[in-house]
Design a protein around this motif. Structure first.
Motif, mmCIF file in Angstrom:
data_model
loop_
_atom_site.group_PDB
_atom_site.id
_atom_site.type_symbol
_atom_site.label_atom_id
_atom_site.label_comp_id
_atom_site.label_asym_id
_atom_site.label_seq_id
_atom_site.Cartn_x
_atom_site.Cartn_y
_atom_site.Cartn_z
ATOM 1 N N SER A 140 -11.351 -14.320 24.296
ATOM 2 C CA SER A 140 -11.800 -14.559 25.662
ATOM 3 C C SER A 140 -12.927 -13.591 26.041
ATOM 4 C CB SER A 140 -10.620 -14.411 26.629
ATOM 5 O OG SER A 140 -11.026 -14.654 27.959
ATOM 6 N N ALA A 144 -16.795 -14.462 27.173
ATOM 7 C CA ALA A 144 -17.369 -13.905 28.404
ATOM 8 C C ALA A 144 -18.673 -13.177 28.092
ATOM 9 C CB ALA A 144 -16.372 -12.970 29.065
ATOM 10 N N HIS A 147 -21.397 -15.643 27.560
ATOM 11 C CA HIS A 147 -21.867 -16.137 28.859
ATOM 12 C C HIS A 147 -22.893 -15.177 29.451
ATOM 13 C CE1 HIS A 147 -21.534 -18.263 32.721
ATOM 14 N NE2 HIS A 147 -21.551 -17.056 33.272
ATOM 15 N N LYS A 153 -22.538 -21.132 28.399
ATOM 16 C CA LYS A 153 -22.215 -21.175 29.817
ATOM 17 C C LYS A 153 -20.713 -21.406 29.930
ATOM 18 C CE LYS A 153 -23.411 -23.339 34.222
ATOM 19 N NZ LYS A 153 -24.202 -24.404 34.899
ATOM 20 N N VAL A 154 -19.981 -20.298 30.049
ATOM 21 C CA VAL A 154 -18.520 -20.339 30.036
ATOM 22 C C VAL A 154 -18.008 -19.764 31.346
ATOM 23 C CG1 VAL A 154 -16.429 -19.707 28.772
ATOM 24 C CG2 VAL A 154 -18.596 -19.963 27.544
ATOM 25 N N GLU A 155 -17.702 -20.641 32.269
ATOM 26 C CA GLU A 155 -17.206 -20.188 33.564
ATOM 27 C C GLU A 155 -15.751 -19.702 33.488
ATOM 28 O OE1 GLU A 155 -19.124 -19.871 36.035
ATOM 29 O OE2 GLU A 155 -20.865 -21.087 35.457
ATOM 30 N N ASP A 156 -15.007 -20.238 32.545
ATOM 31 C CA ASP A 156 -13.596 -19.878 32.405
ATOM 32 C C ASP A 156 -13.324 -19.493 30.953
ATOM 33 O OD1 ASP A 156 -10.849 -19.646 32.339
ATOM 34 O OD2 ASP A 156 -10.471 -21.434 33.539
ATOM 35 N N TYR A 204 -20.198 -26.028 25.699
ATOM 36 C CA TYR A 204 -20.591 -24.815 26.428
ATOM 37 C C TYR A 204 -22.031 -24.372 26.160
ATOM 38 C CZ TYR A 204 -15.671 -24.412 27.562
ATOM 39 O OH TYR A 204 -14.398 -24.662 28.047
ATOM 40 N N PRO A 206 -25.704 -23.689 26.972
ATOM 41 C CA PRO A 206 -26.350 -23.504 28.296
ATOM 42 C C PRO A 206 -27.206 -24.703 28.693
ATOM 43 C CG PRO A 206 -26.610 -21.551 26.919
ATOM 44 C CD PRO A 206 -26.053 -22.617 26.034
#
Length: 206
Positions: A140, A144, A147, A153-156, A204, A206
């Motif tokens: 994780s 992050a 990102h 682009k990983v919002e979660d 994911y 971008p």
């Protein structure tokens, strides 16, 4: 005079610890967690009860050590992958995860937890909090970082890590709990990791 143990004594202690962990895992799987005593583990490991109790005063402490040892391969695959190259980074993480899941004893460890979970829920807690969760959090954190670096682009990141690791473990590991002869060819594993990586990139990018 130094009170630090010599290199010889450290090596002997490490060998005895490894023997204890191996014996305990085998006995837990064969006889169950509840039915296996520390004295029996000491006998199977070829060490004295005093030696075992010195390192592992309780059976729970011994099981915690087994979990930590089993999941301890997280940083064995080399330097941290670059967050700026998502494909290379996820590929490296994916293959490290395969190496971890296919280590000798990993399937046995999960079988112990599953079999004893109704009576000893703390075994599941140990497996999750000391094994799976730290590894999951490391993936994780990588997502992050990707990102922030702009390679994804990983919002979660938590959800993304679940998706990525799940795609790999659903093919490589979970069938081993039910099928004793499940052993995919290296080429099939390579493809599973590659497809998981491409799926993540498609989702994911971008």
């Amino acid at each position: 005079m130094s009170t630090e143990p010599s290199a010889y004594h450290r090596r002997v202690a490490a060998e005895k610890r490894a023997a204890i962990l191996k014996a305990a895992t085998g006995l837990f799987l064969a006889s169950g967690y509840d039915s296996t005593s520390l004295a029996r583990i000491a006998e199977a490991a070829g060490v004295s009860k005093a030696t075992l109790f010195k390192q592992f005063p309780t059976k729970a402490a011994l099981f915690d050590a087994i979990v930590t040892e089993s999941w301890g391969a997280e940083d064995s695959g080399g330097p941290d992958p670059s967050a700026e190259d998502l494909r290379a980074g996820l590929t490296a993480i994916g293959h490290r995860y395969v190496e971890l899941l296919t280590r000798p004893g990993m399937t046995a460890l999960f079988r112990i937890v599953i079999a004893e979970l109704p009576r000893f829920p703390e075994l599941g807690e140990a497996q999750f909090s000391q094994g799976k969760l730290p590894y999951f959090e490391s993936v994780s954190r990588y997502l992050a970082a990707a990102h922030v670096a702009g390679s994804a682009k990983v919002e979660d990141p938590t959800l993304a890590a679940t998706q990525f690791l799940g795609m790999i473990s659903n093919f490589v590991f979970w069938p081993t709990l039910l099928l004793t002869d499940w052993a995919p060819e290296p080429s099939a594993i390579e493809r599973a990791v590659a497809e998981a990586v491409e799926t993540m990139i498609a989702r994911y990018r971008p």
